[in-house]
Design a protein around this motif. Structure first.
Motif: not given
Length: 375
Positions: A45-49, A232-238, A304-307, A309-310
């Motif tokens: 994500x960082x590199x592509x941006x 943490x890597x939060x899932x959007x449904x959290x 860096x929002x909850x995702x 798989x990304x």
């Protein structure tokens, strides 16, 4: 997070003088290792941006002079040169500069990219630059205080018509649900039980009463287990409620004083029925927009929002409540937020949340406050 220059003094006003030796030992030293650089280089994500921001907006780089603040491995400097920059100054405070220099040469760009080992506050460039590019973001955006050095570089070396990459940044927060809080509370209680056993055994076997230290030990462990924010890597449904912006930054105009303290009063509405409010999740995004007079052809966002798989290596910062609070859809949270730099280490943060809950049905939950540490 980028590999950083040595912020011996703060640019743009504000902040105390920092001991370079202590700062390096506490912080910079890790960025001199390739394994740390690899972690960031593997963040797609960082590199592509950054890759997309540079190569879809070549008009900002072709024939231009670029300054890469905290170049690390040199990847952003190399991309800038490949996008047509006339000259790139790549500044790096650590010995990673030697690896960056080797990488630049291996890619036949040594005539364009000049790697300079030193801090941005101390080095001198022979000319002003058209672009400042930097990957300065830390956890929750401002941990590590790298942006201070970017501001210093901007004020010293950016032309009046120059652009910043990234150009804008935002900090976000939202109420979340998580099962981690119970584990952390269990760890804290187990640690305190072990301390009680230690105090009893020390008195029984060695005749020394250690109980006078029980309170400071409890405070120390409470800070570690219950008040330190978690990666943490939060899932959007959290995410259980509406999100809110805590801070917006224009990288072209922001000063150090603007970021020394972040304060915000926000509202969030719970969006799930009958759930647990377990704490707050925080993240950031940055944007590559150019400037008003010279906009990007295509705006690129790094979030860096909850995702699902990304995710990124930044993840999210989680601030847990002990115990969680039962809430329901439509309940309103009124939150006051403040974040300051730690007195002991200017690269770490102290955060205060206070919250009042107005249920859709039922009695108002009076305002309660929690202190956290981003370490």
């Amino acid at each position: 997070m980028g590999s950083f220059v040595n912020s011996s003094r703060n640019g743009g006003g504000g902040g105390a003088v920092v001991d370079k030796g202590v700062d390096f030992a506490q912080y910079f030293c890790t960025y001199g290792f390739l394994y740390h650089q690899k972690e960031m280089l593997c963040d797609r994500v960082r590199m592509d941006a950054y890759f997309n921001a540079i190569f879809v907006n070549k008009q900002h780089f072709t024939g231009k002079v670029v300054l890469d603040v905290g170049t690390g491995s040199g990847i952003l400097a190399i991309w800038s040169a490949q996008a047509g920059a006339r000259k790139v100054y790549a500044v790096e405070a650590t010995k990673m500069a030697e690896h960056a220099r080797a990488l630049v040469k291996a890619n036949n760009l040594q005539d364009v990219v000049e790697v300079i080992e030193g801090s941005i506050e101390d080095i001198t460039l022979p000319e002003k630059v058209d672009v400042i590019i930097s990957e300065w973001m830390g956890y929750f955006l401002l941990r590590e205080s790298m942006f201070d050095s970017v501001i210093c570089a901007r004020d010293r070396w950016l032309k009046p018509t120059g652009v910043m990459y990234p150009s804008h940044a935002r900090i976000w927060v939202a109420p979340i649900r998580s099962g981690v809080g119970e584990h952390k509370m269990g760890d804290y209680q187990s640690t305190m039980d072990d301390w009680c056993d230690f105090v009893d055994e020390t008195k029984t076997y060695y005749g020394v009463d250690m109980s006078v230290l029980s309170k400071p030990f409890a405070e120390e462990q409470k800070k570690y287990y219950l008040q330190t924010s978690l990666w943490n890597n939060l899932h959007p449904n959290q995410v259980i409620g509406s999100t809110a912006i805590l801070k917006e930054i224009d990288c072209l105009t922001a000063t150090v004083n603007d970021i020394l303290e972040v304060r915000a009063d926000i509202c969030s509405s719970i969006t799930l029925e009958n759930t647990r409010f377990c704490g707050y999740g925080g993240w950031f995004d940055v944007h590559f927009r150019g400037r008003k007079e010279d906009p990007a052809q295509q705006e690129i966002e790094l979030t860096t929002a909850p995702s699902v798989d990304n995710g990124t290596h930044w993840g999210q910062q989680v601030f847990l409540l002990h115990p969680p609070i039962r809430v329901s859809e439509g309940d309103n949270l009124s939150v006051s937020f403040s974040m300051n730099r730690s007195n002991e280490n200017h690269r770490l943060m102290e955060v205060d949340f206070s919250c009042e809950i107005q249920p859709v049905s039922g009695k108002l939950i009076p305002r309660f406050s929690n202190k956290f540490y981003i370490e």
